[in-house]
Write a protein that holds these residues in place. Sequence first.
Motif, short mmCIF file in Angstrom:
data_model
loop_
_atom_site.label_atom_id
_atom_site.label_comp_id
_atom_site.label_asym_id
_atom_site.label_seq_id
_atom_site.Cartn_x
_atom_site.Cartn_y
_atom_site.Cartn_z
N VAL A 473 -23.15 -38.36 -76.83
CA VAL A 473 -23.27 -38.13 -78.27
C VAL A 473 -23.14 -36.64 -78.56
CG1 VAL A 473 -24.86 -38.27 -80.22
CG2 VAL A 473 -24.67 -40.18 -78.62
N ASN A 474 -22.45 -36.32 -79.65
CA ASN A 474 -22.23 -34.93 -80.08
C ASN A 474 -21.46 -34.11 -79.03
OD1 ASN A 474 -23.63 -35.46 -82.45
ND2 ASN A 474 -25.60 -34.82 -81.57
N ASP A 475 -20.70 -34.80 -78.21
CA ASP A 475 -19.90 -34.14 -77.16
C ASP A 475 -20.74 -33.27 -76.23
OD1 ASP A 475 -17.44 -35.24 -77.86
OD2 ASP A 475 -17.15 -33.75 -79.45
N ARG A 476 -22.01 -33.64 -76.06
CA ARG A 476 -22.84 -32.90 -75.12
C ARG A 476 -22.30 -33.12 -73.71
NH1 ARG A 476 -27.60 -35.44 -78.11
NH2 ARG A 476 -28.20 -33.86 -79.65
N PRO A 477 -22.31 -32.08 -72.90
CA PRO A 477 -21.79 -32.24 -71.53
C PRO A 477 -22.81 -32.98 -70.66
CG PRO A 477 -22.61 -30.02 -71.84
CD PRO A 477 -22.71 -30.68 -73.19
N LEU A 478 -22.31 -33.66 -69.65
CA LEU A 478 -23.19 -34.22 -68.64
C LEU A 478 -23.87 -33.09 -67.88
CD1 LEU A 478 -20.81 -37.00 -67.27
CD2 LEU A 478 -22.88 -37.36 -68.61
N ALA A 479 -25.00 -33.41 -67.28
CA ALA A 479 -25.75 -32.39 -66.55
C ALA A 479 -24.93 -31.83 -65.39
CB ALA A 479 -27.06 -32.99 -66.02
N ASP A 480 -25.10 -30.54 -65.15
CA ASP A 480 -24.50 -29.92 -63.96
C ASP A 480 -25.34 -30.33 -62.75
OD1 ASP A 480 -22.58 -28.50 -65.47
OD2 ASP A 480 -24.08 -26.97 -65.95
#
Length: 823
Positions: A473-480
């Motif tokens: 959602v909201n183009d949040r990146p996946l966790a590093d």
Amino acid sequence: MRLVRVAVPVPGLGLLTYRLPDGLQAPRGTRVVVQVGPRKLTGLVTHDNAPLDDTPARLRDILEVLDDVTFLPEEVVDLALWVGDYYLAGPGEVMSAAMPPKGWLRSDMTLALAEDAADAAQQVPRELPLDQPVDEAILALLRAKGPVLRRQVARVVAARVRDLEATPEIISRAVRRLLKIGAVRLQPVVTGQADASRKQRWIRPTPAAFEPATTRLGAKQAAAVGVLVGTPEGIDAGVLREQGIGSEVVRRLVALGLAIVEWRAVARDPFASGSAGTSEALAAPLFLPMTPEQTDALAALQPLIGQGFQPALLHGVTGSGKTQVYLRLARAALEAERGVLLLVPEIALTSAVASLFRRAFGERLAIQHSGLSDGERYDQWHRIRRGEVDIVIGTRSAVFAPLPRLGLVIVDEEHDTAYKQDESPRYHGRDAALVRARDAGALAVLGSATPSLETWRHASEGRYRLVRMRQRVNDRPLADVRIIDMRDVLASEGPEVVLSQPLREALQACFSRREQAMVLLNRRGYAPSLLCRGCGKTTECPNCAVTLTVHRRAAQVRCHYCGHAAPLPSTCPSCQGEFLEYTGVGTERVEQEVLAACPQARIARVDRDTMQRRGAIGTVLARFAAREVDVLVGTQMIAKGHDFPQVTLVGVVSADIGLGVADFRAAERTFQLLTQVAGRAGRGDARGEALVQTLHPKHYAIVMAARQAYDDFVGHELEFRERMRYPPWLSMINIVVRHESLATALKDAGLLAEKLRALGAERFGVLGPAPAPLGRLRGESRVQLFLKGRDRAAMRQVTRQAITGMPSLQKRVTVDVDPLSML
């Protein structure tokens, strides 16, 4: 003559046929009382027009019909019969899973005087001398009170004649003696009530209370009449007491014909009592703006509601907003006047989802899971049964909820192994939900970021509709995700290190930023074993082939399989040496290490040891959501489905624990767990980070989980499974034979394997027998064999036929169809 078939709650027993006496009605789903051997049992009618068998003279009559109307709806009866047939369980066992608490009346035995008790007591054989005081006390009790439940005789006799100093064992021997000489007899009974609702005493005014008084009333009586007239529908007697109107005043008004006393059922509300838990959903917005992928997913799924059975896989990465799609699908189903069933794998997730859906759709919602009290589950079940509920949310057993007009079935986190029951009936909640949806003509949505390989294969080959959401959602990146090679860490920091320096520093930085962290280790306790450095032996369970886990705070060593516990030894039980060493790490140790790294942090631990109190996990998660806890340490219970926007760091202490298990699904489970727990980080505005400690940094499951590359993993794993001929390319049945003696278990398993091979006629393969990986459990040796093949029906039929042909084995064999555990 009308015959009915009845399921009774006896493990392994099939349907029984009874005669229905003239004048009685017992449609499908009705509870009845029947005689089974010497006992009276509650049963459930599964077929109300059974065919006549060859020996009608041997049939018994239905003794009593408990319900005026159908108790268990036909669609639930049909589902239970399917579960029993597919998973090779007795139909009564499955009906028990479908029943609410107290749905069965209890089978019991009463002790009563024989008709010729006086004569029998005078004719005692010499080898059975009459113990006059105790025997006379038992006979006197039965003369005075009539029949008494056998299990209560010892307590009642001991209380009536305290001077005898008779122990329960002495009284039990006396009962057996009296039975043998014919002075007393046993009678089968059922105890309990067909209606187990909680009742409260209510006072209601009669019409006379509204007329001018013809009798002079006292001040309290007149005040009571005034209160009653003001509440013509009645008032709780407890509320009257709070106003100073006691039971004596009420009795006087009843005698005067001014009031009536009624007992009314009062629902035990888990939301009001707190059993439903508090959750992070309480402050969350309801219907959030939709992303393009969510809009597309809804557009693909919503038109399928009301179009018959439609299975679909909603594959969305962690944080992609699957719950928002669920909410809108549920709204569409309700608008179509269809019911909604939503399954979640853990009780901990129920409170969050139920709170959100209750805020969205109101109080016509019920929850079903074992974390509720029996009374709460009973009342919730009956709310559903009466049609007062449109949405049911619960764990595995909620698939049997008596919800009418089912239009939407959602199985969230469908890959989770918690959906498979590990005791009979060993059904899979996801697969039972698909059958429930099929029979109801409903849309079935299976949701997951890491679908099981079985579900993925169905979807990729077109048997399920595949809907994907690839972005958060909201183009949040996946966790590093960073992999930490613990081989290097152990070499540089020593063998005692639990948290690597990068993880310690990441926790400290996270705490300094006032953000939250989660630390996962899928092993509870302080240490998994206690090793003597003198003789090299570990402290083992006397009942199971496992080491005892150290629980340092409780000062105990415990077996996590049979429950055996002993004080934490200070010397070796084998050689009495004093050099004992904790080996391995559990969540209790991790909690200690996190506190050492961040002394000011507020830490909570979530595992079975800390979450035993009812509602405890909901309370801890609510505190974490309210930011009253900085670091949450736990087992896989913290890895699933939770949405905490302030969590920016996830640490995995030992990612390879599951890889060493003797199970072909080990890599899949490791990949799923790591992907899911990494997905807890970075769900808010701040970017997330996951640190994964492992001794196997090159293992494909860990590498691909770090990249969160589901497609790559599933392609690799499916190829491996096909080469090795494992599910989902074929089916399996796991059969375990148990006995105190390993030699006997091996012999019996060998005979069973021979019979299976002969009956199978090469339609499937039979592997084994061989000692099971968990070779001894609860005092019994375990020997294992597997069936592998593509013809599921033949495998089940032959298994049933082979075991039926070996009656002495039936109580010592466990059959697991489509097993998820190879142990």
